[in-house]
Design a protein around this motif. Structure first.
Motif, PDB file in Angstrom:
ATOM      1  N   GLY A 173       2.483 -37.108 -23.031  1.00 45.74           N
ATOM      2  CA  GLY A 173       1.520 -38.391 -23.003  1.00 45.74           C
ATOM      3  C   GLY A 173       1.904 -39.153 -23.530  1.00 45.74           C
ATOM      4  N   GLY A 174       0.156 -39.823 -22.858  1.00 41.79           N
ATOM      5  CA  GLY A 174       0.179 -40.897 -23.625  1.00 41.79           C
ATOM      6  C   GLY A 174       0.732 -41.978 -22.887  1.00 41.79           C
ATOM      7  N   PRO A 175       0.725 -43.575 -22.552  1.00 38.23           N
ATOM      8  CA  PRO A 175       1.268 -44.224 -21.896  1.00 38.23           C
ATOM      9  C   PRO A 175       2.780 -44.557 -21.637  1.00 38.23           C
ATOM     10  CG  PRO A 175       0.219 -45.251 -23.787  1.00 38.23           C
ATOM     11  CD  PRO A 175       0.369 -43.891 -24.246  1.00 38.23           C
ATOM     12  N   VAL A 176       3.005 -44.116 -20.325  1.00 33.68           N
ATOM     13  CA  VAL A 176       4.846 -44.120 -20.335  1.00 33.68           C
ATOM     14  C   VAL A 176       5.637 -45.866 -20.875  1.00 33.68           C
ATOM     15  CG1 VAL A 176       6.072 -43.661 -18.185  1.00 33.68           C
ATOM     16  CG2 VAL A 176       4.206 -42.658 -18.522  1.00 33.68           C
ATOM     17  N   PRO A 177       6.560 -45.393 -20.999  1.00 36.36           N
ATOM     18  CA  PRO A 177       6.728 -46.444 -21.466  1.00 36.36           C
ATOM     19  C   PRO A 177       7.352 -47.202 -20.412  1.00 36.36           C
ATOM     20  CG  PRO A 177       7.803 -44.509 -22.168  1.00 36.36           C
ATOM     21  CD  PRO A 177       6.764 -44.206 -21.095  1.00 36.36           C
ATOM     22  N   PHE A 178       7.413 -48.821 -20.600  1.00 34.72           N
ATOM     23  CA  PHE A 178       7.630 -50.082 -19.215  1.00 34.72           C
ATOM     24  C   PHE A 178       9.221 -49.736 -18.566  1.00 34.72           C
ATOM     25  CE2 PHE A 178       8.761 -53.953 -17.717  1.00 34.72           C
ATOM     26  CZ  PHE A 178       7.744 -53.623 -16.427  1.00 34.72           C
ATOM     27  N   GLY A 179       9.045 -49.146 -17.578  1.00 32.99           N
ATOM     28  CA  GLY A 179      10.450 -48.985 -16.722  1.00 32.99           C
ATOM     29  C   GLY A 179      11.348 -47.511 -16.569  1.00 32.99           C
TER      30      GLY A 179
END
Length: 135
Positions: free
Chosen positions: A10-16
């Motif tokens: 969970g949490g923000p999905v890494p950019f890319g």
């Protein structure tokens, strides 16, 4: 890709990357974004070749790539966060648990970018310690 087989924590999905939910278990896993992973790879290439964080932010803004929080303008600190994120080399930690995902960059490109960033940080520290040329 998973934390003890349960999926993305969970949490923000890494950019890319994209978080894709498994239909049978209901957990999400990280997969490469077909549109953003190549952009992240180019960021590393350009940075390793000498582009500044500010130049990279301007490049992303000019290309119309949306920033991680959805805005259209990029800044150097957002680029630095992406270049510093170990997920891009295929690793991250969830607490003490090591996790593996598909890497966007090669180990050599990751190392080159990190070494350049460390030199830059070290130089900025030196500049702050001795702000006057004649002291």
């Amino acid at each position: 890709m998973t934390v003890r087989g349960r999926g993305w924590a969970g949490g923000p999905v890494p950019f890319g990357y994209l978080a894709v939910r498994d239909s049978d278990r209901g957990h999400a896993r990280l997969v490469l974004s077909p549109t953003l992973a190549p952009v992240v790879f180019r960021l590393y290439e350009r940075y390793a070749a000498g582009a500044s964080l500010r130049d990279l932010a301007k490049w992303l803004t000019a290309m119309g790539v949306r920033a991680p929080r959805g805005g259209m303008r990029w800044n150097a600190s957002s680029v630095q966060r992406i270049l510093s994120n170990p997920v891009n080399r295929g690793e991250y930690r969830h607490g003490a648990e090591p996790c593996v995902v598909t890497a966007i960059v090669t180990p050599d490109l990751w190392q080159t970018a990190q070494a350049r960033m460390e030199r830059h940080i070290h130089q900025r520290r030196l500049d702050r310690e001795h702000p006057y040329v004649l002291t």
